[in-house]
Motif scaffolding. Structure first.
Motif, PDB file in Angstrom:
ATOM      1  N   ASN A 646      55.662  63.048  16.133  1.00 35.62           N
ATOM      2  CA  ASN A 646      55.602  63.331  17.600  1.00 35.62           C
ATOM      3  C   ASN A 646      54.911  63.308  18.429  1.00 35.62           C
ATOM      4  N   GLY A 647      55.615  63.814  19.266  1.00 35.68           N
ATOM      5  CA  GLY A 647      55.434  63.935  21.001  1.00 35.68           C
ATOM      6  C   GLY A 647      53.816  64.339  21.494  1.00 35.68           C
ATOM      7  N   SER A 648      54.224  65.869  19.997  1.00 36.14           N
ATOM      8  CA  SER A 648      52.369  66.498  19.964  1.00 36.14           C
ATOM      9  C   SER A 648      51.330  66.265  18.940  1.00 36.14           C
ATOM     10  N   ASP A 649      51.822  65.310  18.890  1.00 28.48           N
ATOM     11  CA  ASP A 649      50.653  64.253  17.667  1.00 28.48           C
ATOM     12  C   ASP A 649      49.579  64.129  19.108  1.00 28.48           C
ATOM     13  N   TYR A 650      48.133  63.375  18.670  1.00 22.07           N
ATOM     14  CA  TYR A 650      47.641  62.894  20.374  1.00 22.07           C
ATOM     15  C   TYR A 650      46.525  62.819  19.147  1.00 22.07           C
ATOM     16  N   ILE A 651      45.062  62.008  19.934  1.00 27.51           N
ATOM     17  CA  ILE A 651      43.337  61.383  19.816  1.00 27.51           C
ATOM     18  C   ILE A 651      43.007  62.413  20.750  1.00 27.51           C
ATOM     19  N   GLY A 652      41.534  63.622  20.646  1.00 24.04           N
ATOM     20  CA  GLY A 652      41.321  64.069  21.501  1.00 24.04           C
ATOM     21  C   GLY A 652      39.143  63.308  21.225  1.00 24.04           C
ATOM     22  N   ILE A 653      38.944  62.993  22.348  1.00 19.55           N
ATOM     23  CA  ILE A 653      37.626  62.282  22.498  1.00 19.55           C
ATOM     24  C   ILE A 653      37.160  62.858  23.407  1.00 19.55           C
ATOM     25  N   ARG A 654      35.792  64.054  23.129  1.00 21.06           N
ATOM     26  CA  ARG A 654      34.715  64.501  24.155  1.00 21.06           C
ATOM     27  C   ARG A 654      33.571  64.181  23.666  1.00 21.06           C
ATOM     28  N   ALA A 655      32.553  63.219  24.706  1.00 16.77           N
ATOM     29  CA  ALA A 655      31.381  62.891  24.599  1.00 16.77           C
ATOM     30  C   ALA A 655      30.554  62.868  25.874  1.00 16.77           C
TER      31      ALA A 655
END
Length: 665
Positions: A646-655
């Motif tokens: 879906n369009g709401s799927d994501y990958i989040g990266i904070r470093a």
């Protein structure tokens, strides 16, 4: 008093060195120095929320689309060859030849003429008595009026004799001679002679004879004689006239009004049965020839071409031995051919009228002709109502690339639809047989295409859909390209229908699929390398003061499939960052898929917190004005049931990088 002041001063001088020595002794013998301590310098490296649109943007693929909610999907729309029905609105060219001769002409019979023979031309009376006598006499009559000569097909020459001689004739034979060529027209024999005051008539058949208007009467006779009662006035009178009907095959004379009508039909060599059609383009070409010595008018009519409710009619005047060509544009005419079955006919009538010439005389012959050659061009119709012939049509093959995002070519579309929409902009039904082919896989779609209910209605759309089982097999894996081919039949039932110019049947292939896929292989992509400026925040003399560091990251996987993420930190601003051996590589860190709902879509992300040591050999990377950060993200294969993206799927990266800095000295 003076002594006391001196003593005090001396004591002070002696005391200051002492105090100094005491203070120095109290602090030891080391030299004084500044204090030092340790602190963490925190440098944000990356804070990214990579949604599905951004992920897919890293893969080439022109057929990806997004719905109003931002959900990605596959959408392929491919027009299919448009079939124009204008070919059904034509009639091939035709021709017709009409020829009519003057034929036999019934002319107005000339007026009769008379001849009188006196008694003394027959015998010589003596003292009131006529002796027996024979006689031979010839007498030229006044020429007939109305003709100079004529070849008679049928007609009679009436010979009437009246005896006013006061004596009987016991023998009387009358020979009629043509003064033109001296041939004998006929002989009238009055059996038993002709008594006094008797009238006898004899008819001579003129059929087959060519006669002039001048004749000679030749008398052969005999009288037994007898007494005379009167001194004078005795005569024999011959009256020559024609029968009321005189038909000639040739003549030079006064021509009566002649009307000749000739009609014939030409066939429409087409199986379409036209009830009524409006012509948009067509020409009738008339070659008219008058091969007579007579002027004439010609009228050409056809009840099958009508304009404003009136039958087609063309009227022209032709002089003698005239040849004319007339072209008539029949655009806008109504066409109503004859016959309820094919082939139909078109009737053409030619009416030739020669006016009466009296008193002028003309030569004419039965074989003289009036002719018409009609050329009918190809006729195109603006509209047509009738039984349209069943017509097979071929649809030109169309090839379309699937063009899925790179890396997804070996996936399986688990929820695709394949439809062919046929828009019929005509009132004529059609049958359809289409194949959608990819290699050895074929989806066959067939059926009837409904017509629109009326000419003014919008196109009627009929949709042919592949089954779920067909599409699941067809798109496992998705083909590189598909081919649409086939054909159909216009009006297969040969039924009554209406067509208009511009009518067409058009098609469109639509393949739609959410990102409901099953991945068989790992797919990798790299977001754009980002720049982290550190010049303004980096501690002074960083290289001398840093002695260690850590990488701390929070990774979120909101995709319904497993991922693996590696962070690259280095001094290259482009993709060479990933191949430069001096780059710092952290990871890769594997993450399981997001929590997946019953329909295969991600409903809750999974989170991983990472802490990793930055080796001493890579601390120098942070001693410049900036550092460059990139990520390599891998997406793992799914199970055979597949997933929904879906369009709401994501990958989040904070470093962040946390570096140990010594402060002080």
């Amino acid at each position: 008093m003076g002594l006391s002041r001196r003593t005090g001063f001396s004591i002070l001088l002696l005391t200051l060195p002492a105090v100094t020595g005491i203070l120095v002794a109290a602090c030891g013998i080391k030299k004084p120095q500044a204090p030092s301590w340790y602190s963490d310098w925190t440098l944000p490296l990356v804070n990214r929320h990579i949604d599905m649109a951004e992920i897919l943007s890293h893969f080439d693929g022109s057929n990806v689309c997004y719905d109003s909610a931002g959900n990605p999907g596959i959408n392929i729309i491919q027009p299919i060859d448009t079939v124009s029905l204008d070919d059904q609105l034509t009639v091939d060219s035709a021709e017709l030849y009409l020829k009519d001769s003057l034929g036999l002409i019934e002319i107005v019979p000339p007026s009769g003429t008379q001849g009188t023979i006196a008694l003394d031309q027959i015998a010589q009376p003596n003292l009131g008595y006529v002796p027996p006598s024979g006689f031979e006499l010839s007498q030229a009559l006044q020429p007939f009026d109305r003709f100079d000569w004529a070849t008679v097909d049928s007609g009679l020459l009436n010979i009437t004799l009246f005896n006013a001689l006061e004596i009987d004739l016991d023998t009387l034979i009358l020979t009629i001679i043509d003064a033109g060529d001296s041939h004998v027209i006929g002989t009238a024999v009055f059996a038993g002679g002709l008594d006094y005051l008797e009238t006898e008539t004899s008819d001579i058949d003129l059929a087959g004879q060519t006669i002039s208007n001048a004749i000679v009467l030749s008398y052969h006779g005999h009288t037994p004689g007898g007494p005379l009662l009167n001194i004078s006035g005795q005569y024999l009178r011959a009256t020559v006239s024609f029968s009321q009907t005189l038909t000639v095959s040739a003549a030079r004379g006064e021509v009566p009004r002649i009307t000749r009508t000739k009609s014939d039909t030409y066939r429409i060599e087409d199986s379409t049965v036209v009830e009524l059609a409006i012509i948009s383009d067509g020409v009738l070409i008339f070659d008219v020839a008058n091969e007579t010595d007579l002027p004439c008018s010609v009228v050409v009519r056809s009840p099958n071409f009508r304009l404003n409710g009136t039958d087609f009619s063309l009227s022209e005047q032709l002089s003698s031995h005239d040849y004319r060509i007339f072209a008539v544009d029949i655009s806008g005419y109504t066409f109503i051919p004859q016959g309820a079955q094919a082939p139909q006919q078109v009737e053409v009538e030619m009416i030739n009228t020669i006016p009466a010439s009296a008193p002028a005389r003309h030569e004419f012959h039965a074989a003289d002709s009036l002719s018409l050659h009609l050329d009918v061009s190809n006729i195109s119709f603006e509209s047509l109502t009738g039984r349209i012939k069943p017509t097979p049509v071929d649809i030109d093959p169309v090839t379309r690339s699937m063009d899925l995002p790179e890396g997804f070519e070996q996936s399986r579309l688990t929820d695709a639809t394949l439809d062919i929409s046929i828009a019929n902009n005509s009132c004529v039904p059609a049958s359809l047989d289409l194949d959608v082919t990819a290699g050895e896989e074929v989806i066959h779609l067939s059926g009837m295409v409904a017509p629109k209910p009326s000419i003014d209605s919008p196109p009627m759309t009929t949709v042919f859909s592949a089954t779920h089982d067909q599409t699941r097999e067809f798109f496992d894996p998705p083909p590189d390209q598909i081919v649409i081919s086939g054909g159909g039949v216009i009006n297969p039932a040969y039924q009554l229908a209406s067509l208009s110019s511009g009518d067409y049947i058009a098609g469109e292939l639509t393949i739609e699929s959410p990102f409901a896929i099953a991945l068989d292989d790992t797919i990798e992509f790299s977001p754009e390398v980002s720049t982290v400026a550190i010049e303004d925040s980096r501690p002074h003399d960083f290289g001398d003061k840093v002695y260690g560091g850590d990488l701390r990251a929070i990774l979120e996987n909101g995709l319904p499939l497993g991922t693996r993420i590696a962070l690259y930190i280095g001094n290259r601003a482009d993709s060479t960052l990933y191949t430069d051996t001096s780059s710092l590589v952290m990871g890769p860190y594997a993450m399981g898929p997001a929590i997946i709902g019953p329909s295969g879509e991600a409903i809750q992300p999974v989170t991983s917190m990472i802490s990793d040591t930055i080796g001493e050999s890579h601390l120098w990377l942070f001693d410049g004005d900036s550092v460059f950060v990139g990520q390599v993200i891998e997406m793992f294969p799914t199970d055979t049931s597949g997933i929904i993206i879906n369009g709401s799927d994501y990958i989040g990266i904070r470093a962040i990088a946390s570096l140990r800095i010594r402060i002080g000295d």
